[in-house]
Design an enzyme around this catalytic site. Sequence first.
Site, PDB file in Angstrom:
ATOM      1  N   ARG A 122      29.387  68.669  45.067  1.00 12.34           N
ATOM      2  CA  ARG A 122      30.735  68.472  44.506  1.00 12.34           C
ATOM      3  C   ARG A 122      31.588  67.807  45.585  1.00 12.34           C
ATOM      4  O   ARG A 122      31.654  68.297  46.719  1.00 12.34           O
ATOM      5  CB  ARG A 122      31.356  69.811  44.059  1.00 12.34           C
ATOM      6  CG  ARG A 122      30.622  70.418  42.870  1.00 12.34           C
ATOM      7  CD  ARG A 122      31.455  71.500  42.194  1.00 12.34           C
ATOM      8  NE  ARG A 122      32.505  70.942  41.365  1.00 12.34           N
ATOM      9  CZ  ARG A 122      33.480  71.698  40.842  1.00 12.34           C
ATOM     10  NH1 ARG A 122      33.554  72.984  41.083  1.00 12.34           N
ATOM     11  NH2 ARG A 122      34.401  71.150  40.067  1.00 12.34           N
ATOM     12  N   ARG A 182      31.918  78.642  41.616  1.00 16.25           N
ATOM     13  CA  ARG A 182      32.952  77.618  41.716  1.00 16.25           C
ATOM     14  C   ARG A 182      34.153  78.203  42.450  1.00 16.25           C
ATOM     15  O   ARG A 182      34.222  79.404  42.675  1.00 16.25           O
ATOM     16  CB  ARG A 182      33.345  77.108  40.321  1.00 16.25           C
ATOM     17  CG  ARG A 182      33.590  78.250  39.346  1.00 16.25           C
ATOM     18  CD  ARG A 182      34.617  77.991  38.348  1.00 16.25           C
ATOM     19  NE  ARG A 182      35.902  77.747  38.970  1.00 16.25           N
ATOM     20  CZ  ARG A 182      36.657  78.705  39.493  1.00 16.25           C
ATOM     21  NH1 ARG A 182      36.291  79.973  39.503  1.00 16.25           N
ATOM     22  NH2 ARG A 182      37.833  78.402  40.024  1.00 16.25           N
ATOM     23  N   GLY A 183      35.131  77.307  42.733  1.00 16.10           N
ATOM     24  CA  GLY A 183      36.262  77.699  43.569  1.00 16.10           C
ATOM     25  C   GLY A 183      35.925  77.224  44.977  1.00 16.10           C
ATOM     26  O   GLY A 183      34.810  77.464  45.470  1.00 16.10           O
ATOM     27  N   ASP A 190      41.772  72.551  46.633  1.00 14.21           N
ATOM     28  CA  ASP A 190      40.414  72.105  46.950  1.00 14.21           C
ATOM     29  C   ASP A 190      40.383  71.267  48.214  1.00 14.21           C
ATOM     30  O   ASP A 190      39.372  71.223  48.906  1.00 14.21           O
ATOM     31  CB  ASP A 190      39.817  71.332  45.769  1.00 14.21           C
ATOM     32  CG  ASP A 190      39.415  72.325  44.690  1.00 14.21           C
ATOM     33  OD1 ASP A 190      40.293  72.729  43.912  1.00 14.21           O
ATOM     34  OD2 ASP A 190      38.251  72.751  44.670  1.00 14.21           O
ATOM     35  N   ASN A 196      43.945  69.844  43.618  1.00 12.00           N
ATOM     36  CA  ASN A 196      43.580  71.112  42.958  1.00 12.00           C
ATOM     37  C   ASN A 196      43.228  70.782  41.511  1.00 12.00           C
ATOM     38  O   ASN A 196      43.339  69.623  41.061  1.00 12.00           O
ATOM     39  CB  ASN A 196      44.734  72.115  43.059  1.00 12.00           C
ATOM     40  CG  ASN A 196      44.306  73.519  42.628  1.00 12.00           C
ATOM     41  OD1 ASN A 196      43.299  74.043  43.094  1.00 12.00           O
ATOM     42  ND2 ASN A 196      45.028  74.117  41.703  1.00 12.00           N
ATOM     43  N   LYS A 197      42.825  71.786  40.783  1.00 12.99           N
ATOM     44  CA  LYS A 197      42.353  71.615  39.397  1.00 12.99           C
ATOM     45  C   LYS A 197      43.274  70.716  38.575  1.00 12.99           C
ATOM     46  O   LYS A 197      44.495  70.796  38.675  1.00 12.99           O
ATOM     47  CB  LYS A 197      42.240  73.002  38.764  1.00 12.99           C
ATOM     48  CG  LYS A 197      41.792  73.080  37.334  1.00 12.99           C
ATOM     49  CD  LYS A 197      40.550  72.304  37.007  1.00 12.99           C
ATOM     50  CE  LYS A 197      39.346  72.708  37.831  1.00 12.99           C
ATOM     51  NZ  LYS A 197      38.229  71.713  37.692  1.00 12.99           N
TER      52      LYS A 197
END
Length: 340
Positions: A89, A48-49, A232, A242-243
């Site tokens: 994703r 991930r990332g 992201d 982003n998260k």
Amino acid sequence: MTLLPDPIRWDGGKVVIIDQTQLPHSEKFLSSDNYRDVCEWIQSLRIRGAPAIGIAAAYAAALAAFEFASKDEIDDKLDAALTDIHKTRPTAVNIKNVLARLRKLNLQGKNVGEVFLNEAHRILAEEINACEKIGRFGLELVPDKAVILTHCHTGGLATGGYGTALGIIRAANEAGKDIMVIADETRPLLQGARLTAYELQKLRINFKLIVDSASGIAMKKFKVDLVVVGADRIAANGDTANKIGTYNLSILCKEHKIPFYIAAPISSFDISAKSGEDIPIEERSPDEVTHFQSCRSAPENISVYAPAFDVSPADNIAAFVTERGIIRRPFRENIAKMIG
Ligand code: MRU
């Protein structure tokens, strides 16, 4: 000396990753020569990332091309596999950018698997190089004595190596700055508690772990000097996905007059998205919210909203740190110049 395991590598015809869902308790490696496994690893966050899943997508594409022995062109089977990889994703633009890059390669008279594999190696090397440069450019934003708050996990394992936001923190530490990091735990999957804490501890960087909802009081108590996070997808006007929870932080920064920085490689920009409105936000399984690890923590039969990302408006962002330099206002013009 390398303190951290490689997030992803190619070894004897297979892709090898460290399973991030098992960290910090177990450093378990997974390997496969089947692109479908790599798709599953991306979906389940074993890797991930944003930059790391872009690299994984490139290797998955190479595996698919070898499997279908695609000659000279992207035939129907390979095209379908690339579409499957693309769908793993939706928010991190790195997957889309990497696949678009592979689709543009000259394949005439060549073995597609070999061409894709060489490109995947190049993408990995470029991402590592980008992170090291982001670290160096970001140094000027970090005072000699600084308290830095970060969210989610943006270190070596989320990239090709070294990290983006965590890369700046790492570079500041290597430059001898006296830093203290506040790491948000990052609900619901705890990338901060599991992965940022794991990397900071390995790198011997001074830090405190907090629950996400403690970031306001932590800003006051520890006099946070700056907040730096990853991305992201960054739209043409600077709006940044982003998260989940990053948007809240950007608002807290405004209230506390703390500069809020985004550290990301050029591969995370998407100038075809005019603003945050054009960024698709991934929604994950309700189980990730109703359960704590495998134990149910919420009542049965309830309604859940589980976005994995949110968008911080460009207005709340002080600057972007990329491998080509720092992007300041006006963002639309300067992002276009930098990406162009
Ligand atoms: O769902 P995740 O763990 O893949 O989300 C990751 C993030 O939001 C990171 O901050 C982002 O991808 C940047 S990683 C350098």
